[in-house]
Design a protein around this motif. Structure first.
Motif, PDB file in Angstrom:
ATOM      1  N   LEU A 124       0.819  -1.217   0.000  1.00 17.22           N
ATOM      2  CA  LEU A 124       0.000   0.000   0.000  1.00 17.22           C
ATOM      3  C   LEU A 124       0.850   1.264   0.000  1.00 17.22           C
ATOM      4  O   LEU A 124       0.484   2.272  -0.621  1.00 17.22           O
ATOM      5  CB  LEU A 124      -0.926  -0.002   1.212  1.00 17.22           C
ATOM      6  N   LYS A 125       1.967   1.226   0.681  1.00 19.84           N
ATOM      7  CA  LYS A 125       2.823   2.408   0.771  1.00 19.84           C
ATOM      8  C   LYS A 125       3.269   2.868  -0.613  1.00 19.84           C
ATOM      9  O   LYS A 125       3.174   4.068  -0.936  1.00 19.84           O
ATOM     10  CB  LYS A 125       4.041   2.111   1.648  1.00 19.84           C
ATOM     11  N   GLU A 126       3.736   1.958  -1.434  1.00 21.20           N
ATOM     12  CA  GLU A 126       4.199   2.310  -2.775  1.00 21.20           C
ATOM     13  C   GLU A 126       3.054   2.763  -3.663  1.00 21.20           C
ATOM     14  O   GLU A 126       3.218   3.642  -4.512  1.00 21.20           O
ATOM     15  CB  GLU A 126       4.942   1.128  -3.409  1.00 21.20           C
ATOM     16  N   VAL A 127       1.888   2.158  -3.468  1.00 24.49           N
ATOM     17  CA  VAL A 127       0.717   2.570  -4.241  1.00 24.49           C
ATOM     18  C   VAL A 127       0.368   4.019  -3.923  1.00 24.49           C
ATOM     19  O   VAL A 127       0.123   4.835  -4.827  1.00 24.49           O
ATOM     20  CB  VAL A 127      -0.492   1.651  -3.945  1.00 24.49           C
ATOM     21  N   ARG A 128       0.332   4.365  -2.646  1.00 20.25           N
ATOM     22  CA  ARG A 128      -0.007   5.739  -2.243  1.00 20.25           C
ATOM     23  C   ARG A 128       1.009   6.739  -2.796  1.00 20.25           C
ATOM     24  O   ARG A 128       0.638   7.800  -3.307  1.00 20.25           O
ATOM     25  CB  ARG A 128      -0.064   5.823  -0.718  1.00 20.25           C
ATOM     26  N   LYS A 129       2.283   6.412  -2.675  1.00 23.82           N
ATOM     27  CA  LYS A 129       3.321   7.314  -3.162  1.00 23.82           C
ATOM     28  C   LYS A 129       3.211   7.515  -4.679  1.00 23.82           C
ATOM     29  O   LYS A 129       3.319   8.645  -5.173  1.00 23.82           O
ATOM     30  CB  LYS A 129       4.702   6.759  -2.794  1.00 23.82           C
ATOM     31  N   THR A 130       2.966   6.438  -5.394  1.00 24.80           N
ATOM     32  CA  THR A 130       2.841   6.523  -6.849  1.00 24.80           C
ATOM     33  C   THR A 130       1.605   7.314  -7.252  1.00 24.80           C
ATOM     34  O   THR A 130       1.641   8.121  -8.190  1.00 24.80           O
ATOM     35  CB  THR A 130       2.774   5.110  -7.462  1.00 24.80           C
ATOM     36  N   LEU A 131       0.520   7.107  -6.540  1.00 24.99           N
ATOM     37  CA  LEU A 131      -0.731   7.801  -6.836  1.00 24.99           C
ATOM     38  C   LEU A 131      -0.528   9.315  -6.746  1.00 24.99           C
ATOM     39  O   LEU A 131      -0.966  10.066  -7.639  1.00 24.99           O
ATOM     40  CB  LEU A 131      -1.806   7.337  -5.862  1.00 24.99           C
ATOM     41  N   VAL A 132       0.133   9.763  -5.711  1.00 25.11           N
ATOM     42  CA  VAL A 132       0.387  11.197  -5.541  1.00 25.11           C
ATOM     43  C   VAL A 132       1.337  11.706  -6.620  1.00 25.11           C
ATOM     44  O   VAL A 132       1.138  12.795  -7.188  1.00 25.11           O
ATOM     45  CB  VAL A 132       0.942  11.477  -4.132  1.00 25.11           C
ATOM     46  N   ARG A 133       2.354  10.924  -6.945  1.00 25.40           N
ATOM     47  CA  ARG A 133       3.290  11.330  -7.997  1.00 25.40           C
ATOM     48  C   ARG A 133       2.610  11.455  -9.353  1.00 25.40           C
ATOM     49  O   ARG A 133       3.037  12.251 -10.202  1.00 25.40           O
ATOM     50  CB  ARG A 133       4.436  10.308  -8.096  1.00 25.40           C
ATOM     51  N   LYS A 134       1.572  10.669  -9.570  1.00 32.18           N
ATOM     52  CA  LYS A 134       0.838  10.708 -10.841  1.00 32.18           C
ATOM     53  C   LYS A 134      -0.207  11.823 -10.872  1.00 32.18           C
ATOM     54  O   LYS A 134      -0.987  11.926 -11.816  1.00 32.18           O
ATOM     55  CB  LYS A 134       0.168   9.360 -11.107  1.00 32.18           C
ATOM     56  N   GLY A 135      -0.215  12.650  -9.850  1.00 36.23           N
ATOM     57  CA  GLY A 135      -1.080  13.817  -9.870  1.00 36.23           C
ATOM     58  C   GLY A 135      -2.457  13.629  -9.281  1.00 36.23           C
ATOM     59  O   GLY A 135      -3.422  14.260  -9.740  1.00 36.23           O
TER      60      GLY A 135
END
Length: 213
Positions: free
Chosen positions: A116-127
């Motif tokens: 979940l941690k990587e998913v959240r970080k990626t989601l924010v990076r993708k705008g």
């Protein structure tokens, strides 16, 4: 639908076109169009065999033009939509889908099984801005549901690890999950043969969980 799918369905916002990516049986896609939460649905799966199950379930909507199906690796061949769901797959695969997508919808709901941690970080990076991010207990297991929309966001380390809504509201499912995870870590730290360094690392991590119990 299962209890878990019903909880996910309840968090999906309305939209004109909804895409159920990695749809498996297609239950949520059918519920979205049946309930009038969208005008049209796209169902997609990387597996032709899995997609056939969803095609069978949504046959009447496919015939009427209210549903279309696509064999697709993530969003690769899915036409643009304004709302989408990616659920029931691993976090690493979810991250890959987000990173490789030729487009991403305005509103996106995720329910990954791990990482979940990587998913959240990626989601924010993708705008994306995370609107809700919380734990649910359904069908005897704990799951996470993330509701987001296009926008700027910034997550704290704890929000990346545990989910913003969990930290703000401390829902019972989250506290119960933290209690279980705390117990597991303490149990691991007390195993025979474990090094003192590893023991301290496990106990330190367990302390982070304990404060949310």
């Amino acid at each position: 639908m299962t209890e878990r799918l019903l909880k996910i369905f309840g968090e999906i916002p309305e939209g004109k076109i909804f895409a159920d990516v990695a749809c498996d049986h297609g239950y949520i896609a059918k519920a979205m169009i049946s309930a009038g939460k969208c005008e049209k649905v796209y169902i997609s799966d990387i597996s032709e065999k899995s997609l056939e199950k969803a095609r069978t379930l949504l046959k009447e909507y496919i015939v009427s033009g209210k549903a279309e199906s696509f064999v697709s690796d993530g969003f690769a061949t899915v036409p643009p939509c304004d709302v989408a769901l990616v659920a029931g797959i691993g976090g690493a695969l979810t991250v890959n889908i987000l990173k490789s997508a030729p487009f991403l919808p305005d509103k996106l709901v995720l329910s990954p099984m791990r990482n979940l941690k990587e998913v959240r970080k990626t989601l924010v990076r993708k705008g994306y801005k995370i609107l809700k991010d919380f734990t649910v207990f359904a069908d005897g297991e704990y799951y996470e549901i993330i509701v987001s929309e296009k926008g700027k966001d910034e997550l704290s380390k704890d929000e990346e690890e545990f989910g913003r809504t969990n930290l703000e509201e401390l829902p019972q499912a989250f506290k119960d999950k933290m209690r279980i995870e705390y117990g597991k870590l303490i149990s691991y730290s007390e195993r025979e043969g474990i090094s003192e360094k590893a023991k301290k690392q496990l106990q330190k991590k367990a302390e982070r969980y304990l404060k949310y119990v």
